[in-house]
Design a protein around this motif. Structure first.
Motif, mmCIF file in Angstrom:
data_model
loop_
_atom_site.group_PDB
_atom_site.id
_atom_site.type_symbol
_atom_site.label_atom_id
_atom_site.label_comp_id
_atom_site.label_asym_id
_atom_site.label_seq_id
_atom_site.Cartn_x
_atom_site.Cartn_y
_atom_site.Cartn_z
ATOM 1 N N TYR A 288 0.870 -1.179 0.000
ATOM 2 C CA TYR A 288 0.000 0.000 0.000
ATOM 3 C C TYR A 288 0.902 1.222 0.000
ATOM 4 N N HIS A 289 0.599 2.183 -0.814
ATOM 5 C CA HIS A 289 1.444 3.370 -0.817
ATOM 6 C C HIS A 289 0.709 4.619 -1.262
ATOM 7 N N ASN A 290 1.181 5.723 -0.710
ATOM 8 C CA ASN A 290 0.862 7.026 -1.275
ATOM 9 C C ASN A 290 2.146 7.429 -1.972
ATOM 10 N N ASP A 295 0.936 11.042 -10.155
ATOM 11 C CA ASP A 295 -0.305 10.397 -10.581
ATOM 12 C C ASP A 295 0.083 9.091 -11.273
ATOM 13 N N GLU A 296 -0.702 8.049 -11.059
ATOM 14 C CA GLU A 296 -0.336 6.728 -11.609
ATOM 15 C C GLU A 296 -1.416 6.200 -12.543
ATOM 16 N N VAL A 297 -0.985 5.737 -13.699
ATOM 17 C CA VAL A 297 -1.897 5.164 -14.688
ATOM 18 C C VAL A 297 -1.372 3.791 -15.064
ATOM 19 N N THR A 324 -4.130 6.673 -0.596
ATOM 20 C CA THR A 324 -3.343 5.433 -0.626
ATOM 21 C C THR A 324 -3.940 4.457 -1.632
ATOM 22 N N HIS A 325 -3.097 3.855 -2.445
ATOM 23 C CA HIS A 325 -3.599 2.743 -3.254
ATOM 24 C C HIS A 325 -2.805 1.478 -2.937
ATOM 25 N N GLY A 326 -3.361 0.355 -3.378
ATOM 26 C CA GLY A 326 -2.719 -0.910 -3.046
ATOM 27 C C GLY A 326 -3.580 -2.068 -3.488
#
Ligand SMILES: [Fe+2]
Length: 377
Positions: A288-290, A295-297, A324-326
């Motif tokens: 999991y990370h910020n 920006d992530e695609v 946070t995404h993960g």
């Protein structure tokens, strides 16, 4: 000169090594990091998944778009293809190129990177002829003249323009110049029989894109008429199958280990099949990370996307900075159980230093439920 504040601290229950050996009652590790995995970072050990939100209001959110359903991308010129996402340094588009291009094109706004998602084609350009196929990256330097002849009507290209910029290779640091892929693996166009066969005295148009406006130059002959060339500027091609990924059986490497091309304000990474970490204490899915400055695609090309539930090939996920995404819950649990020993996914990641905006077109193919796809079922 300026310097980050840098003095590593420890508080409470921790693992001393990032991405491994988490405290038993806090299995959710979150990395908050700056400068895209290269700046200061801290690792939190949480008792709940940081993606476990129950409600979300507002326009900033994780998004998923099904580019397979995107209409209006069946154009004979790449300059007629609408943007999916863009910022002042980058344009991200998908093109279903069904027919032979009538005209030559030239992108005077920046280098163009094509990724062949589907199909095969013949590429003719200033530097000669090259056959391209599924899984190829084709890097076209700014202002090169080129055109494509698809072999069938299924040619689908992801196009990423480095606006007012150029693509370069990443610094490979400890592993040296020949790792991941050797520059000797890059293919270049040839002045071959197919190229010579297209010399002609026919009227030829060149569609030049500059400042996002198209001008047409007409020649009473085909200007792709070079009989030879020499130098170190050219179109190059590499297939993902030629990428030999870095991995460690004891440490989940950050996405930056998979960087393929870099521009000034964004990077392109390629996730290709590799063994999954085997050390009992090592994390086996992305952490999991910020990634707070980017920006992530992610574009899903093929395989079983091991950190995502309900994502198919040809889809794109967009995770802007700010949350946070993960991994999804099922994938996270499968990682804990070391169910899979190998990942077979192929995905292309764009990480941009500047905020991306998405087009109206792409909203029509958005999955509105994606923001809640981390809810435990
Ligand atoms: Fe990420």
């Amino acid at each position: 000169m300026r310097k980050w504040i840098s003095f590593p601290q420890k508080e409470g229950e921790i693992s001393r090594q990032a991405h491994a050996d988490f405290p038993d009652r806090a299995i959710y590790e979150r990395e908050a990091g700056r400068s895209g995995f290269f700046g200061p970072a801290s690792h939190f050990h949480h008792q709940h998944a940081p993606t476990g939100w129950s409600e979300w209001e507002g326009e900033l959110k994780p998004r998923a778009f099904d580019l397979n359903q995107l209409k209006g991308v069946d154009a004979t010129s790449p300059w007629d293809v609408p943007d999916v996402l863009n910022n002042p340094h980058c344009k991200y588009r998908i093109w279903h190129c069904k027919n032979k291009m009538d005209d030559l094109v030239r992108n005077a706004d920046g280098d163009e990177l094509l990724f062949v998602h589907e199909g095969e084609a013949e590429l003719f350009c200033d530097y000669g002829h090259m056959s391209i196929r599924r899984g190829d990256y084709v890097l076209i330097p700014r202002s090169t003249m080129w055109r494509l002849e698809p072999k069938q009507d299924d040619l689908t290209l992801l196009m990423i323009e480095a606006t007012n910029d150029s693509y370069q290779l990443p610094e490979k640091g400890l592993v040296g110049n020949h790792a991941i892929f050797d520059a000797a693996m890059l293919d270049v166009p040839k002045i071959d029989d197919a190229f010579k066969a297209q010399y002609s005295e026919d009227v030829t148009h060149v569609q030049v894109k500059r400042h996002n406006q198209v001008s047409q130059i007409t020649y009473p002959f085909n200007p792709l008429d070079a009989v030879g060339w020499h130098g170190d500027l050219t179109v190059v091609r590499i297939n993902w199958r030629d990428i030999r990924p870095l991995m460690s059986h004891r440490y989940h490497l950050p996405p930056s280990a998979h960087t393929t091309f870099v521009a000034s304000r964004f990077v392109i990474c390629t996730f290709v099949p590799r063994p999954i970490e085997s050390d009992p204490g090592a994390l086996k899915v992305p952490f999991y990370h910020n990634n707070d400055d980017y920006d992530e695609v992610l574009f899903y090309h093929e395989g079983d996307f091991f950190s995502r539930d309900n994502i198919d090939r040809g889809m794109v996920t967009f995770h802007p900075a700010g949350f946070t995404h993960g991994p999804h819950p099922k994938a996270f649990q499968a990682g804990r159980e070391y169910k899979k020993k190998f990942t077979d996914e192929v995905a292309v990641m764009l990480d941009t230093r500047d905020a991306l905006t998405f087009s109206e077109d792409v909203l029509s193919v958005e999955n509105p439920d994606y923001v809640y796809s981390w809810k435990a079922k």
